[in-house]
Design an enzyme around this catalytic site. Structure first.
Site, PDB file in Angstrom:
ATOM      1  N   CYS A   2       0.830  -1.201   0.000  1.00 50.81           N
ATOM      2  CA  CYS A   2       0.000   0.000   0.000  1.00 50.81           C
ATOM      3  C   CYS A   2       0.862   1.248   0.000  1.00 50.81           C
ATOM      4  O   CYS A   2       2.083   1.188   0.060  1.00 50.81           O
ATOM      5  CB  CYS A   2      -0.915   0.009   1.230  1.00 50.81           C
ATOM      6  SG  CYS A   2      -1.909  -1.479   1.422  1.00 50.81           S
ATOM      7  N   ARG A  50      -4.611   1.318  -1.347  1.00 50.92           N
ATOM      8  CA  ARG A  50      -4.499  -0.116  -1.095  1.00 50.92           C
ATOM      9  C   ARG A  50      -4.250  -0.925  -2.360  1.00 50.92           C
ATOM     10  O   ARG A  50      -4.958  -0.772  -3.358  1.00 50.92           O
ATOM     11  CB  ARG A  50      -5.781  -0.625  -0.418  1.00 50.92           C
ATOM     12  CG  ARG A  50      -5.705  -2.106  -0.028  1.00 50.92           C
ATOM     13  CD  ARG A  50      -7.004  -2.619   0.545  1.00 50.92           C
ATOM     14  NE  ARG A  50      -6.870  -4.017   0.962  1.00 50.92           N
ATOM     15  CZ  ARG A  50      -7.890  -4.836   1.178  1.00 50.92           C
ATOM     16  NH1 ARG A  50      -9.136  -4.392   1.038  1.00 50.92           N
ATOM     17  NH2 ARG A  50      -7.673  -6.081   1.549  1.00 50.92           N
ATOM     18  N   LEU A  54      -3.971  -9.623   0.660  1.00 47.36           N
ATOM     19  CA  LEU A  54      -4.645 -10.514   1.598  1.00 47.36           C
ATOM     20  C   LEU A  54      -5.986  -9.900   1.975  1.00 47.36           C
ATOM     21  O   LEU A  54      -6.056  -8.698   2.253  1.00 47.36           O
ATOM     22  CB  LEU A  54      -3.794 -10.711   2.862  1.00 47.36           C
ATOM     23  CG  LEU A  54      -2.470 -11.473   2.702  1.00 47.36           C
ATOM     24  CD1 LEU A  54      -1.717 -11.493   4.023  1.00 47.36           C
ATOM     25  CD2 LEU A  54      -2.706 -12.890   2.195  1.00 47.36           C
ATOM     26  N   SER A 374      11.895 -12.123  -4.617  1.00 47.96           N
ATOM     27  CA  SER A 374      13.172 -11.633  -5.124  1.00 47.96           C
ATOM     28  C   SER A 374      14.318 -12.278  -4.347  1.00 47.96           C
ATOM     29  O   SER A 374      14.157 -12.655  -3.184  1.00 47.96           O
ATOM     30  CB  SER A 374      13.222 -10.102  -4.979  1.00 47.96           C
ATOM     31  OG  SER A 374      14.540  -9.616  -5.068  1.00 47.96           O
TER      32      SER A 374
END
Length: 650
Positions: A2, A50, A54, A374
């Site tokens: 976010c 946002r 989840l 990553s």
């Protein structure tokens, strides 16, 4: 993932349109929803955008208020162990019901139940957040242990502004941007601005692993408090080393990494991984595939120039692992098209040239998934950078010989060394072959002139040798190298460099580069190596399990060979490079000429125009390769050009 922002103050600074402007500036970090909340009487306002990862329902929207009504939060990031925290809260009877299944709600409950510091100590994840306590009327800002998620804050007039990126602070009408010359000198030295400074006076980055409590009227003396300290992790690791064998250490490392990868694959949206074909990303992809029920999506980009192309290597690793692999070859035109976006994307001067391929990789990946894992962090934890082995070898050379070699290497410009290397390349063993030999010789010559290991390390990190000459009126800030004394209890220079790099280069360069590039296209990135339990275990391992026979990441390689054949991995370290020196003499020349115009730089008054022009002319002639020092200047000039038109003060 976010975007968060907020204001602590009274009066006009809390106007709804100001908060909405701050949120709008962060829309790329959260395109799925946004919201604001304020309490004018208390002097606090929050803004949030946002990216739903989840709990995709409205129950996960923010700003979020705790069930008791005491706390309000704006949160950016992921708490990977939030399900375990929920279970602990439920078992203890502190929480009996939940509104949704977001990790933000879990964090709020943990703060209300255990208090701020204890909740932070229990949370495993990457995050930056602001929490308002209605009862005590105080704002707490917090950042994750390793600095994966950014958080800026600072006083502007009578109020405090904070946000995920500087653009959120700049969107507030009371923001005044005055350039900090000392921060500029740090940037020219390191190619990034080390925390806690930013490019602007009175605007700071919150240090990783800390939280800051702010109260209206008392903010002048607020000092960040650590809840996790790298110094202590390093000290405990060397004082209480792992007692087992190498085989046992490899098993524990595998277990820790598997757990981290499993937790970081929790997502309600499509997920994949970056794959360069190197040790770090290959290890993460292998563990993901080990735990997945279907082929993992992996992504890489390639360049036509074989000297800079890792796509073929990544393809071979992906084929062996059985991932669903996607690659895209990009042209120099594709890469160059990114450059105009960089000043706005990074908000403050930032000059790691691998930002360009990182942006291209993020754009391609976002077309297929919303979350990507990553391999960042492996070099710092397991001794992967060449400088770790370089310094040890150089220290073995007697002082007079060091100076002699430095003078000898400086006799020829890089182009001459490149020609000499071409004659002997075929005769050298693989371990002695290097990329860009002329540039390496040039750097080595300057390092050998330094003397002590601390000074050599400082020169290895520095892009400009004399930043005070380059940035008139600035104090030469070498805070990164000054951390050397914090680790006097460490025996080896390799360990000192690894610890300092983890505190500085990792969050302020590597993680910043990836966060802005990825979030610029609304892509969340996760870094399993930086699970704090992996970090703490890595520091308990003796150095010989990391660096052996002049090569780093020994134990990581040994683990990877259980998943991928050695011959697919063992090759010279390439990195995420681009032919920047050639571009500056070719397709980027006109753009660079404009930004480096001597009269323009002199009029702006920040840099030594004569010195910059000298470097530029030497680079154009081909006699010297000043690509990296010049890229620092160009990124500052491009940033300055953008912000001058936006009305930012000098």
């Amino acid at each position: 993932m976010c975007g968060i922002a907020g204001v602590l103050g009274f009066g006009d600074c809390l106007r709804e349109e100001s908060l909405r402007s701050m949120a709008a500036s962060l829309r790329h970090r959260g395109p799925d929803a946004d919201g604001i909340w304020s309490d004018a009487d208390a002097g606090i306002g929050f803004a949030h955008t946002r990216l739903s990862i989840l709990d995709l329902s409205p129950a996960g929207n923010q700003p979020m208020i705790s069930p008791s009504g005491r706390y309000v939060i704006v949160f950016n990031g992921e708490i990977y162990n939030h399900r375990d925290l929920r279970e602990e809260l439920e078992t203890s009877g502190d929480i009996t019901s939940w509104r949704g299944h977001s990790d933000t709600e879990t964090l709020l409950a943990a703060i209300e139940t255990w208090g701020m510091k204890r909740a932070l100590e229990k949370a495993a994840g990457m995050f930056a957040f602001g929490v308002w306590d209605k009862e005590t009327r105080q704002l707490t800002l917090a950042r994750d242990r390793l600095g994966e998620k950014p958080l800026y804050y600072g006083r502007q007039g009578t109020q405090i502004l904070f946000g995920s990126e500087l653009k959120a602070l700049k969107a507030h009408p009371m923001f005044v941007g005055e350039i900090d010359r000392d921060a500029l000198s740090s940037f020219m030295r390191y190619r990034y601005i080390p925390a806690p400074k930013s490019i602007y006076q009175n605007i700071h980055k919150l240090r990783p692993g800390s939280f800051l409590v702010l109260r209206p009227g008392e903010t002048e003396h607020a000092v960040p408090q650590p809840y996790w300290e790298m110094n202590e992790v390093v000290r405990k690791g060397v004082e209480e080393p792992f007692p087992g064998s190498e085989a046992e250490a490899k098993n524990v490392l595998e277990s820790r990494l598997l757990k981290a990868v499993e937790l970081q694959q929790i997502s309600d949206v499509p997920l994949g991984a970056f794959l360069s074909g190197g040790v770090d990303s290959s290890m993460i992809a292998a563990l993901m595939q080990q735990t997945a029920i279907r082929p993992v999506q992996t992504f890489t980009i390639g360049f036509g120039d074989p000297e800079f192309n890792e796509a073929k290597d990544a393809r071979e690793v992906a084929r062996h692992l059985g991932t669903d692999h996607l690659e895209a070859y990009v042209t120099s035109e594709d890469a160059l098209s990114v450059i105009p976006d960089l000043p706005a994307l990074y908000d403050e001067p930032f000059a790691d040239p691998s930002q360009i391929p990182t942006c291209l990789l993020s754009r391609m990946t976002r077309n297929h998934v919303t979350v990507s894992l990553s391999g960042d962090g492996g070099d710092e934890l397991f001794g992967g950078y060449n400088r770790y082995t370089w310094l040890r070898k150089l220290q073995k050379i007697p002082g007079p010989m060091q100076r002699f070699l430095g003078q000898a290497l400086a006799l020829f410009p890089p182009r001459q060394w490149d020609k000499i290397y071409q004659f002997v390349d075929g005769l050298l063993p693989e371990s002695l072959r290097v990329r860009m030999p002329g540039e390496q010789a040039q750097k080595l010559a300057s390092v050998l002139k330094q003397g002590g290991e601390k000074e050599m390390y400082g020169r290895l990190l520095s892009l400009w040798e004399d930043v005070q000459q380059l940035v008139p009126g600035a104090t030469d800030t070498t805070q990164t190298v000054d951390l050397w004394g914090h680790y006097s209890f460490l025996d080896s220079s390799e360990q000192k460099m690894m610890a300092i790099d983890t505190m500085t280069f990792l969050p302020d360069d590597i993680l910043c580069k990836v966060d802005r590039a990825a979030m610029g296209v609304s892509l969340e990135t996760r870094v399993p190596y930086l699970d704090h339990r992996v970090v703490e275990f890595a520091w308990s391992l003796p150095l010989h399990m990391k660096i052996r026979n002049g090569q780093g990441k020994w134990i990581l390689r040994e683990l990877l060979y259980d998943y991928v054949p050695r011959e697919l991995i063992e090759r010279p370290k390439m990195g995420f490079n681009i032919p920047l020196d050639q571009w500056l003499r070719g397709p980027l020349r006109d753009w660079a000429e404009n930004l480096l115009d001597e009269s323009r730089i002199r009029q702006e008054g920040f840099l030594n125009a004569t010195l910059v022009q000298k470097k530029w002319k030497e680079h154009l002639s081909g006699k010297w390769n000043w690509q990296y020092p010049l890229w620092n200047v160009l990124m500052f000039q491009a940033w300055l050009n953008m912000n001058h038109t936006a009305g930012v003060k000098n």
